[in-house]
Design an enzyme around this catalytic site. Structure first.
Site, PDB file in Angstrom:
ATOM      1  N   ASP A  47     -14.437 -10.196 -12.505  1.00  0.00           N
ATOM      2  CA  ASP A  47     -14.677  -8.945 -11.791  1.00  0.00           C
ATOM      3  C   ASP A  47     -15.941  -8.254 -12.304  1.00  0.00           C
ATOM      4  O   ASP A  47     -16.244  -8.310 -13.498  1.00  0.00           O
ATOM      5  CB  ASP A  47     -13.450  -8.036 -12.028  1.00  0.00           C
ATOM      6  N   GLU A  64     -18.086 -12.180  -9.571  1.00  0.00           N
ATOM      7  CA  GLU A  64     -18.395 -11.212  -8.520  1.00  0.00           C
ATOM      8  C   GLU A  64     -19.704 -10.519  -8.880  1.00  0.00           C
ATOM      9  O   GLU A  64     -19.725  -9.638  -9.725  1.00  0.00           O
ATOM     10  CB  GLU A  64     -17.273 -10.172  -8.407  1.00  0.00           C
TER      11      GLU A  64
END
Ligand code: CA
Length: 508
Positions: free
Chosen positions: A225, A260
């Site tokens: 993330d 990401e």
């Protein structure tokens, strides 16, 4: 013993490769088996909304295990689990204990079972790892904010006299939170204080956590993330991910790290240089939707440009492709509920290179528009909403027409979106050309048509998506045979083809 077996296997393969009776494609295949690249079709799951195994209304890990056969049948080869660590929020992106399982989702034994059962079906498990920040309620932060003398004080980022605490972030959000004299940095939200990665203890801790799940639970990698937010400096970010990646590969050389990095290709590229094995292609996501909406062919030139740039950075990089994810309005809502357009979007995704990621519910055309909860609604399994397994932790605002949406109803219908996904996924898996082949421009252009070639060594397929509603007649300039089509009405006579509207056909 294991080492000896490997050596013998290697020897056999070496001998076979040298044998003249073996075709080039067969020997390539053997090499691939040895390096076992983590290619495949992946499926992103928000556990809370997926399948509830114990009837408390909350989807859980045993629920995912129960649905592995569904995923396997669909053709899924890997799962990305959105965060499953302990967290005070419904979504889990603010973790309070990185080595725990959220009790809402089950126990660590349940997770072990899930990984084992997934592996039995050749399905890989990627965990979402949220290292940029912790929850404000993480014991580290509670301790750090309680005293400047805390051993965890330097694990976070605190304002000093010189800090401009009214500074705004890239989405014009507030960056500094808390009370005066004790203000901390949190790029996403006041409930998520950023960790201080300049502190080597923090880096060590995060590496230890990464190693933990690979070693103890035998997972196959991570979805990382907010990978570009670790430091303000891009160079320091690249350096950190190289450090992390190298530690993970020491545990499992095939561990897959998908990051990401929500930015343009020029920013994303350098992350692939030893840091991340793969990154999500956000540009492509927008391009697929635009292509379907506007019946345009813009994808190929931009994708080939990006791929050639990324290939220069790393010849082993894997593009993680998707239409939308848990942070975006759902595909079906973007396409105003048009099932035929949703099928075209799926066809495009599943005929392009890369590892395609399908967001749970996308395959049945679930709708959803922000705020975030409404793009993460419970999966619709049955026509009967009381049927076991149905998660009900939130009341669905979208996705009420169970006769149309549910897995149960769509299984029965050959023309459903679900069966369309299934056909496309299995077609993709049937040939190395669609899995690993490069993408190249086609020799022709036609309004309303998106077309490209997929090539691997000396083999090639021609993919034609008729995005328009009209039947198209095309002269291909050379002879082809049909490899796959979404519509029986396609007529191919040597080099002339007639393709009905909203149809995908693949020629060889
Ligand atoms: Ca449950």
């Amino acid at each position: 013993m294991k080492k000896h077996m490997c050596a013998i296997l290697l020897l056999i393969i070496t001998i076979l490769s040298g044998c003249s009776s073996m075709s080039p494609s067969e020997s390539t295949k053997e090499k691939e088996l040895l390096s076992s690249p983590p290619h495949g079709v992946y499926y992103e799951i928000f556990v809370r909304s997926f399948y509830d195994s114990d009837d408390d209304g909350i989807g859980d890990l045993n629920g995912v295990t129960e649905k592995l056969d569904y995923l396997s049948d669909l053709g899924i080869e890997g799962i990305w689990l959105m965060p499953i660590n302990k967290s005070p929020s419904y979504h889990g992106y603010d973790v309070t204990d990185y080595k725990s399982i959220d009790p809402d989702y089950g126990s660590s034994e349940d997770f072990k079972t899930l990984v084992e059962e997934a592996h039995e079906r050749d399905i890989k498990i990627l965990m979402d790892l949220v290292v940029n920040h912790t929850s404000k309620r993480h014991p580290w932060f509670e301790d750090a904010s309680s005293s400047e003398e805390s051993p965890y004080r330097d694990w976070y980022i605190w304002a000093n006299d010189e800090t401009n605490t009214t500074e705004r972030g890239e989405w014009s959000q507030t960056l500094w939170h808390g009370s005066s004299g004790n203000k901390y940095y949190g790029v996403f939200w006041q409930g998520m204080p950023d960790l201080n990665f300049d502190n080597p203890e923090v880096r060590e801790e995060m590496i230890d956590i990464g190693e933990y799940w690979l070693e103890e639970y035998n997972i196959d990698g991570y979805r990382l993330d907010a990978a570009k937010h670790i430091f303000d400096s891009e160079e320091k970010n690249h350096e950190w991910w190289r450090e992390f990646n190298s530690a993970m590969k020491d545990i499992n050389e095939n561990a897959l790290l998908v990051g990401e990095v929500w930015d343009s290709a020029t920013i994303v590229g350098p992350y692939l240089d030893g840091g991340l094995d793969s990154t999500f292609n956000f540009d492509l996501s927008a391009n697929i939707l635009n292509s379907v909406k506007n019946e345009s062919d813009g994808i190929v030139s931009s994708l080939t440009r990006t791929r050639s740039y990324f290939n220069d950075v790393s010849d082993e990089y894997i593009d993680s492709t998707f239409i939308t994810n848990h942070d975006m309005n759902r595909v079906m809502s973007e396409l105003n509920g048009d099932v035929e357009q949703a099928k075209m979007a799926a066809s495009i995704l599943l005929t392009l290179p890369g590892n395609p990621f399908i967001y749970y519910g996308e395959e049945i055309g679930m709708e959803g528009q922000k705020p975030d909860e409404n793009i993460r609604e419970p999966m619709i399994w049955s026509v009967d909403k009381e049927k076991e397994g149905q998660a009900s932790w939130m009341i669905a605002k979208h996705n009420k027409d169970r006769e149309a949406i549910s897995v149960e109803a769509q299984m029965e219908d050959d023309n459903s979106l679900l069966n369309h996904y299934k056909k496309l996924i299995h077609t993709r898996r049937s040939t190395e050309i669609l899995i690993e082949g490069e993408i190249e421009k086609s020799d022709f252009r036609e309004d309303g048509i998106l077309t490209f070639k997929r090539t691997l060594d000396d083999q090639s397929l021609l993919v034609i998506h008729n995005l328009s509603d009209e039947e198209k007649q095309i002269s291909l300039g050379q002879e082809y045979e049909q490899f796959f089509s979404t519509n029986d009405e396609v007529s191919l006579e040597s080099s002339d083809i007639i393709i009905p509207g909203k149809t995908t056909t693949i020629l060889e």
